[in-house]
Motif scaffolding. Structure first.
Motif, mmCIF file in Angstrom:
data_model
loop_
_atom_site.group_PDB
_atom_site.id
_atom_site.type_symbol
_atom_site.label_atom_id
_atom_site.label_comp_id
_atom_site.label_asym_id
_atom_site.label_seq_id
_atom_site.Cartn_x
_atom_site.Cartn_y
_atom_site.Cartn_z
ATOM 1 N N ASN A 105 35.916 38.024 48.156
ATOM 2 C CA ASN A 105 36.393 37.044 47.178
ATOM 3 C C ASN A 105 37.542 36.250 47.793
ATOM 4 O O ASN A 105 37.463 35.863 48.958
ATOM 5 C CB ASN A 105 36.827 37.752 45.888
ATOM 6 N N CYS A 148 42.001 39.656 44.993
ATOM 7 C CA CYS A 148 41.350 40.589 44.059
ATOM 8 C C CYS A 148 40.342 41.514 44.734
ATOM 9 O O CYS A 148 39.746 42.370 44.083
ATOM 10 C CB CYS A 148 40.639 39.796 42.965
ATOM 11 N N CYS A 177 39.898 37.168 37.931
ATOM 12 C CA CYS A 177 40.807 36.592 38.935
ATOM 13 C C CYS A 177 40.592 35.078 38.873
ATOM 14 O O CYS A 177 39.539 34.608 38.430
ATOM 15 C CB CYS A 177 40.470 37.118 40.333
HETATM 16 ZN ZN ZN Z 1 40.153 36.554 43.493
#
Ligand code: ZN
Ligand code: SF4
Length: 337
Positions: free
Chosen positions: A289, A293, A318
């Motif tokens: 990602n 996160c 997130c």
């Molecule tokens: Zn993220």
């Protein structure tokens, strides 16, 4: 693509190893796994063998495992050396996983006597997993192994996708999905467990298309297997996927896509377990990602996989989730680095 895949496959195969190398296994480690509702430690090994014959002929577009092979068949004595060393390091873990960078059941990789030797060395395990291409999963080969091992045997098949076009054209596998599913049926009819790997994001599919492909595959494969593992692509050296990645024409899948595939797939899996343990998760060449996160999302994916409770995936969030949602549709127009 076929020409490219063939040249890549030949380039990545090492020259034949000298005997001392051939007595050394590639790697071993321990990792969390589940046996039913129990979380246990698995002892995982990679044997050094001649590797996958298909990698010599064409090779799959995401697979770089040929680099860990001998370039020739290991002799029974060389395999015995590897097995004996691994047995010395085994601490009685209840789950044992055996990888060969190919097919454990291909006699050119592991001869029948060496297979029995390995099963004997780890006969204390409650479950032992090995991988194979479907053509080698035959009753004459599996029967003696079943009779030799007191615990459960689990046979893992790299099905990748139940779409024949995706499997043949994008992934470059040598057999259609129907042969994988038929092999899973044979395996189960002999009383063994069948597991199938599903590939998340083969080359040339967008994020959205790959999620849909995995979800359809979960539904179609679930009746034939005991477990399904969603394997998001990570970039391996010398592969077609790496070729595209270097030219900014491929981004490894988002971890949000793994979350989505597990979340929706949990309703399609029937009685099969549905798991994902992403390799290289959170790294640039692995599924990732935004970086902020990744650790939390990977933890939730592992927890869901071990417990088969998927509620924790709903609570994740997130700022990058909105970016992922936008890219699902627009990725062909804007691939990030
Ligand atoms: Zn993220
Ligand atoms: S993914 Fe499996 S079948 Fe394909 S080249 Fe790699 S080891 Fe062989």
């Amino acid at each position: 693509m076929t020409t490219l895949a063939r040249s890549v496959a030949i380039d990545r195969r090492p020259p034949p190893a000298a005997p001392p190398d051939a007595r050394r296994y590639v790697n071993r480690w321990r990792e969390p796994e589940a046996l039913g509702t129990e979380t246990v430690t698995a002892f995982v090994m990679i044997l050094r063998t001649r590797g996958c014959y298909w990698a010599d002929l064409k090779g799959c577009s995401m697979c770089g495992y040929a680099k860990d092979t001998l370039g020739r068949s290991a002799t029974p004595e060389e395999l015995a050396g590897q097995i004996d060393r691994l047995a010395e390091e085994y601490r009685g873990e209840p789950y044992v996983k055996v990888y060969t960078s190919g097919s454990f059941l291909d006699d050119r990789e592991v001869d029948p006597e060496s297979r029995l030797r390995l099963l004997g060395a780890f006969r204390g395990a409650r479950r032992l997993l090995f991988e194979t291409l479907p053509e080698f999963a035959q009753p004459a080969t599996l029967g003696p192994l079943r009779d030799h091992f007191p615990g459960e045997l689990e046979v893992a098949l790299g099905l990748e996708s139940t779409d024949p076009v995706i499997l043949e054209r994008l992934i470059n596998k040598g057999s259609p999905p129907s042969e994988y599913l038929a092999a899973a049926d044979r395996i189960r009819s002999l009383g063994l467990r069948a597991k199938a790997y599903l590939l998340l994001k083969p080359p040339y599919l967008t994020e959205e298309e790959s999620i849909r492909d995995v979800l359809r595959s979960v539904g179609e494969a679930a009746p034939h297997v005991d477990a399904l593992s969603i394997n998001p692509v990570h970039i391996q050296n010398g592969t077609v996927v790496e070729h595209l990645y270097r030219r900014r024409r491929y981004r490894p899948p988002w971890l949000w896509s793994v979350v989505e595939a597990l979340r929706q797939g949990s309703a399609l899996r029937g009685s099969a377990r549905l798991v994902s343990f992403p390799t290289a998760g959170g790294l640039p060449r692995g599924p990732h990602n935004c970086g902020r996160c990744d650790r939390e999302v990977l933890g939730a994916i592992e927890s869901a996989s071990l417990t088969q409770t998927f509620d924790g995936l709903e609570r994740l969030d997130c700022r990058c989730r909105a970016e992922w949602a936008a890219q699902r549709a627009l990725e062909p127009l804007g691939i990030e680095a």
